[in-house]
Scaffold this active site. Structure first.
Site: not given
Ligand code: F6P
Length: 323
Positions: A102, A128, A187
Site C-alpha cells: 500500500g 482497503d 444496512a
Molecule cells: O491496511 C490494511 C489494514 O487491515 C487496515 O484496514 C487496518 O487499519 C490495518 O491494516 C490494521 O493493521 P494491523 O494488522 O497492523 O493491526
C-alpha cells in the site's frame, strides 16, 4: 535487467500470493531470474532473500496471506537501514524490484529509488481499496465478501432477537469497505470518514417520521471514522434511545484472511505480470493499476499523494435504499 526481487509489504491481503506467482512466472517467461525478499523491507535489511523458481509458486494461487510474509519496517525509514538493504540487494545481483503493498510501501520504494536509483514498480495490494491509480486493489473484493458473509450471519440473529447491530469494518482512513458492504448487506446506515454528516442521519434514522417500524437494524461503521467506532456509536445510541436493544461487532482481522476470490486472483495475476513487463520496458518509480479495464501507470509521487474517494452516488444509494 537480469534479476528482479519481489516482496510483499504492509498489511497482507488475499491475492498477494497470486500476484507473486504471476511476477515469478512472467519474469521466468522473459528470461529473468527472480529472488523473493522475505518480510518486505525487513528482509531486505536482514538479507532474507531466497531464490524463486517456477515451482516455488506452485499451489499458492488459492491461498490467503503471503508466503513471502510481510512486515512494517521502522528500520527502513532510516538511511542506515536503506543502505544495508541496498548492499544486500547488490549481493544478490538484484537490479529491479516489484513491491506489492500500500501507500507506506510505495513511499519506501520511492525514497529507495531516489537514493540508489533502484528501478522499482509498485502493485496495489491492500484490502482497503484506498490507493490512487487503480479502480480496485488486490484483496479488496475478497475482504468485502468476507465482511458481507459476517453481516448476513449477524442479520439472522439481529432479526431473531429484534436488535440493532453496529458492525465495524476495516479500511484505515477510508470508507470503501464500509460503504460497499453496507449496500450489499442491506444496512440501515453507513458511517464513513468521507461523509461525516452522516452521523446525525444515522441517529435520526431511529425516529424518522413516517419511517416504517422495523424491529432490527444493521449499521456499518468504518474503523477510521473520526466520530469513533462501533462502541462509541453504541454508547450514544443507548443514551438517546434507551429502549433499543443494541449490540456491536468489530470484524477486525478476519477481513484480511481467506482464499482470494476469482476477481482478486485475476486482478493479482494481471498486475503481477504487467509489473514485470513495466520493469522490462524501463519504467520505474511507478505503480501499475487497472482503470476501466485498462492497464494504467501512475508515478509513485502521484499515487502517494493522490486521494481516491468513494463515489457520492454510492453514498446516496446507501441512503435511498435504507428508507
Ligand atoms: O491496511 C490494511 C489494514 O487491515 C487496515 O484496514 C487496518 O487499519 C490495518 O491494516 C490494521 O493493521 P494491523 O494488522 O497492523 O493491526
Amino acid at each position: 535487467m537480469k534479476t528482479i526481487g519481489v516482496y510483499t509489504s504492509g498489511g497482507d491481503a488475499p491475492g498477494m500470493n497470486a500476484c507473486v506467482r504471476a511476477v515469478v512466472r512472467t519474469a521466468i517467461f522473459y528470461g529473468l531470474k527472480v529472488k523473493g525478499i522475505m518480510r518486505g523491507y525487513e528482509g531486505m535489511i536482514h538479507n532474507e532473500i531466497i531464490d524463486l523458481e517456477r515451482q516455488s509458486v506452485a499451489n499458492i494461487i488459492q491461498r490467503g496471506g503471503t508466503f513471502l510474509k510481510t512486515a512494517r519496517s521502522k528500520e527502513f525509514m532510516t538511511s542506515e537501514g536503506r543502505k544495508k538493504a541496498y548492499e544486500n540487494l547488490k549481493k544478490h545481483n538484484i537490479d529491479g524490484l516489484v513491491c506489492i503493498g500500500g501507500n507506506g510501501s510505495y513511499t519506501g520504494a520511492n525514497i529507495f529509488n531516489e537514493e540508489f536509483g533502484m528501478p522499482c514498480v509498485g502493485l496495489p495490494g491492500t484490502i482497503d481499496n484506498d490507493l490512487f491509480g487503480t479502480d480496485f486493489t488486490i484483496g479488496y473484493d475478497t475482504a468485502i465478501n468476507t465482511a458481507l458473509d459476517s453481516i448476513d450471519r449477524i442479520r439472522d440473529t439481529a432479526h431473531s432477537h429484534e436488535r440493532v447491530f453496529i458492525v465495524e469494518v476495516m479500511g484505515r482512513d477510508s470508507g470503501f469497505i464500509a460503504l460497499d458492504v453496507a449496500i450489499a448487506g442491506g444496512a440501515e446506515g453507513a458511517l464513513i470518514p468521507e461523509d461525516i454528516e452522516d452521523w446525525d442521519k444515522v441517529i435520526k434514522h431511529f425516529n424518522r417520521p413516517g419511517k416504517r417500524k422495523k424491529s432490527f437494524s444493521i449499521i456499518v461503521v468504518a474503523e477510521g471514522d473520526e466520530r469513533g467506532g462501533a462502541l462509541v456509536l453504541e454508547k450514544r445510541l443507548k443514551e438517546l434511545y434507551p429502549d433499543l436493544k443494541i449490540r456491536s461487532t468489530i470484524l477486525g482481522h478476519v477481513q484480511r484472511g481467506g482464499s482470494p476470490s476469482a476477481r482478486d486472483r485475476i486482478l493479482a495475476s494481471r498486475l503481477g505480470s504487467e509489473g514485470v513487463k513495466a520493469l522490462l520496458d524501463g519504467k520505474q518509480s511507478i505503480t501499475v493499476g487497472i482503470i476501466s479495464n485498462e492497464v494504467v501507470y501512475t508515478s509513485f509521487e502521484e499515487a502517494i499523494t493522490g486521494k481516491k474517494t468513494v463515489s457520492k452516488d454510492m453514498i446516496e444509494l446507501a441512503e435511498i435504499l435504507a428508507i
